[in-house]
Design a protein around this motif. Structure first.
Motif, PDB file in Angstrom:
ATOM      1  N   ALA A   3       0.915  -1.141  -0.001  1.00 50.42           N
ATOM      2  CA  ALA A   3       0.012  -0.128   0.007  1.00 50.42           C
ATOM      3  C   ALA A   3       0.836   1.231  -0.012  1.00 50.42           C
ATOM      4  O   ALA A   3       0.440   2.193  -0.497  1.00 50.42           O
ATOM      5  N   ALA A   4       2.016   1.279   0.498  1.00 48.00           N
ATOM      6  CA  ALA A   4       2.933   2.400   0.739  1.00 48.00           C
ATOM      7  C   ALA A   4       3.544   2.722  -0.775  1.00 48.00           C
ATOM      8  O   ALA A   4       4.302   3.891  -0.691  1.00 48.00           O
ATOM      9  N   THR A   5       3.428   1.841  -1.519  1.00 50.85           N
ATOM     10  CA  THR A   5       4.104   2.181  -2.964  1.00 50.85           C
ATOM     11  C   THR A   5       2.991   2.856  -3.825  1.00 50.85           C
ATOM     12  O   THR A   5       3.438   3.001  -4.975  1.00 50.85           O
ATOM     13  N   MET A   6       1.804   2.821  -3.533  1.00 49.34           N
ATOM     14  CA  MET A   6       0.625   3.351  -4.351  1.00 49.34           C
ATOM     15  C   MET A   6       0.502   4.575  -4.042  1.00 49.34           C
ATOM     16  O   MET A   6      -0.471   4.980  -3.112  1.00 49.34           O
ATOM     17  N   HIS A   7       1.083   5.610  -4.540  1.00 49.49           N
ATOM     18  CA  HIS A   7       0.649   6.811  -4.548  1.00 49.49           C
ATOM     19  C   HIS A   7      -0.557   7.435  -5.351  1.00 49.49           C
ATOM     20  O   HIS A   7      -0.759   7.186  -6.382  1.00 49.49           O
TER      21      HIS A   7
END
Length: 502
Positions: A252-256
């Motif tokens: 989730a942290a890679t999806m901006h």
């Protein structure tokens, strides 16, 4: 497929405290297996244990460790030296540290060939070095081979390090964050190269926090947290249907979310007209004209050597243009946040002392500095206890926050950020980006964001400059440039980053 690397029950501890606990890993010839996780998860310790390179003070035990048919558990340093390079090679994350600063690049690459007696004679060594440089897409290989590491950009140094690791054609290649410092197009080429190496029969272990890189080349993936493997499986299964909460958090942290620019125009705070900078015969920046809107974020993207860092250094006044002009509208305080905060801080000083120095330079009275240090640390999400630590005692994310705090000490109007999150793992990177967005809102900052990561620039910037070989080849609102690139190079960058389909 035959296993080239077999690891069972790896345990690493310091003073009886386990930092890697029970890691097992098998990599077949022709397979690429990735290990992912946050800083401190134990990824790099595991990788270095595969080469007998555990740090001083570490106790390493394994139920099984077989490298290309050799039982490596009981090897001493002499035994490991016969394996390293020839049977198992390492591509480290920090090429500047890993390459010998006193040795020319060509000699560094030739060293494994000499050690393992795989080539002899000046002509044979030079020929093999050029083959390797060509294989890693090193431009002007003959000239680069004669240069020293400090004369190369970060991306070129990393390519030289990969060429050195491949020199003896090892059965196993351990690549520890091999593309962290590389721009999108070179990163794509290096990843494709690693995939080609695996397809040719080499077992590749990829250590990475970049899920796009893992998705691109890995067959299987292991997710590590606090020294343990919490999830493993086929890459498509783990990344598309993660079973562990921690894996889901990392992905989730890679999806901006795309950045939503404010409506309406903003008055410029900086206007650049035909700015040019040469270093000897090398033209670093040529005829750059652009403006920076106040209170907004301007992204500068391009490959290594494109001139983006030189342009940033001229903006903050570290370099002066040879021609053209940079004109600030009104009085502006400008501060730089460096790419490598560990190198930017004095290693002998505590964080508090570094911040006090910055406050003194900004004119803050001595009596107020201690309180302001605490306030600055709180503003960037660091506890007051971090003030007493030296830079080496902080994690990568904490150091970057401290670097931002130091830049804020002078109460700037403009922050110039040179690759501020390139070396951070996904969740830490996302926290730093959220911090920068909050600071921009609260302080009404103008930001100039230099990065090779187009995904990050797309999440942060309102406008973008695309640079190639010192020239701005495209510029405009980021939504327009990324959605409908007009220049072939812009499209190539976007394709390499996966932002658009080829």
């Amino acid at each position: 497929m035959t296993a080239a690397l077999e690891l069972e029950g790896l345990r690493i501890d310091f003073g009886g405290a386990p930092v890697v606990d029970g890691v097992s890993l098998t990599v077949a010839r022709g397979e690429c297996v990735a290990i992912v996780g946050e800083s401190g998860a134990g990824k790099t310790l595991t990788a270095r244990a595969l080469l007998g390179l555990a740090p001083d003070g570490a106790t390493v035990q394994a139920d099984r460790l077989v490298v290309d048919g050799t039982d490596a558990r009981g090897l001493g340093e002499h035994g490991w030296r016969s394996l390293r390079g020839r049977r198992i090679g390492l591509v480290s994350q920090d090429a500047l540290v890993s390459l010998d600063p006193l040795q020319r690049v060509g000699s560094e690459i030739a060293e494994p060939l000499r050690i393992h007696r795989l080539a002899s004679g000046r002509h044979a060594l030079q020929s093999r070095v050029q083959e390797l440089l060509h294989r890693v897409w090193m431009p002007d290989g003959e000239r680069r081979a004669r240069q020293y590491p400090h004369e190369l950009s970060g991306g070129l140094r990393q390519r030289a390090l990969i060429a050195s690791a491949l020199a003896a054609d090892p059965a196993v290649l351990v690549a520890d964050e091999p593309t962290t410092a590389l721009d999108a197009t070179v990163q794509a080429r290096i990843l494709d190269l690693l995939r080609e190496i695996a397809d040719a029969g080499t077992a590749v272990v990829l250590i990475s926090h970049d899920f796009a890189a893992v998705r691109r080349i890995a067959d299987r993936v292991l997710v590590m947290r606090d020294g343990r493997v919490v999830e493993e499986g086929a890459t498509s299964d783990v990344l598309e249907a993660p079973q562990h909460d921690y894996t889901r958090q990392l992905i989730a942290a890679t999806m901006h979310e795309p950045h939503q620019s404010p409506e309406g125009a903003a008055d410029p705070v900086l206007v650049a007209v035909e700015v040019t900078k040469d270093f000897g015969e090398i033209s670093a920046v040529r005829g750059a004209s652009f403006s920076v809107p106040g209170g907004r974020t301007l992204g500068i993207v391009g490959e290594s050597g494109s001139g983006k860092t030189t342009l940033a250094r001229m903006i903050v006044g570290i370099e002066a243009p040879d021609a053209g002009s940079l004109r600030w509208i009104g009085d502006r305080r400008v501060q730089l946040v460096h790419q490598n905060p560990l190198g930017a801080f004095d290693p002998r000083w505590t964080i508090a002392r570094s911040l006090r120095e910055a406050l003194a330079a900004g004119g803050v009275p001595r009596a107020q500095r201690a309180a302001r240090v605490t306030e600055l640390l709180a503003e960037v999400g660091l506890d007051a206890s971090h003030a007493a630590r030296r830079p080496i005692a902080l994690s990568g994310g904490q150091r970057q926050r401290a670097a931002i705090a130091r830049a804020l000490a002078a109460d700037p109007d403009v922050l110039v950020l040179d690759e501020p999150v390139s070396a951070l793992d996904p969740s830490v990177r996302e926290r730093v980006l959220r911090l920068l967005r909050r600071l921009q809102r609260e302080r009404r900052l103008t930001m100039i964001f230099v990065s090779h990561d187009l995904d990050v620039v797309g999440a942060m910037a309102d406008e973008v400059l695309v640079m190639q070989d010192g020239v701005i080849v495209e510029q405009g609102p980021i939504a327009d440039v990324f959605a409908a690139p007009q220049h072939p190079f812009t499209r190539e960058l976007l394709e390499a980053s996966g932002s658009i389909s080829p």
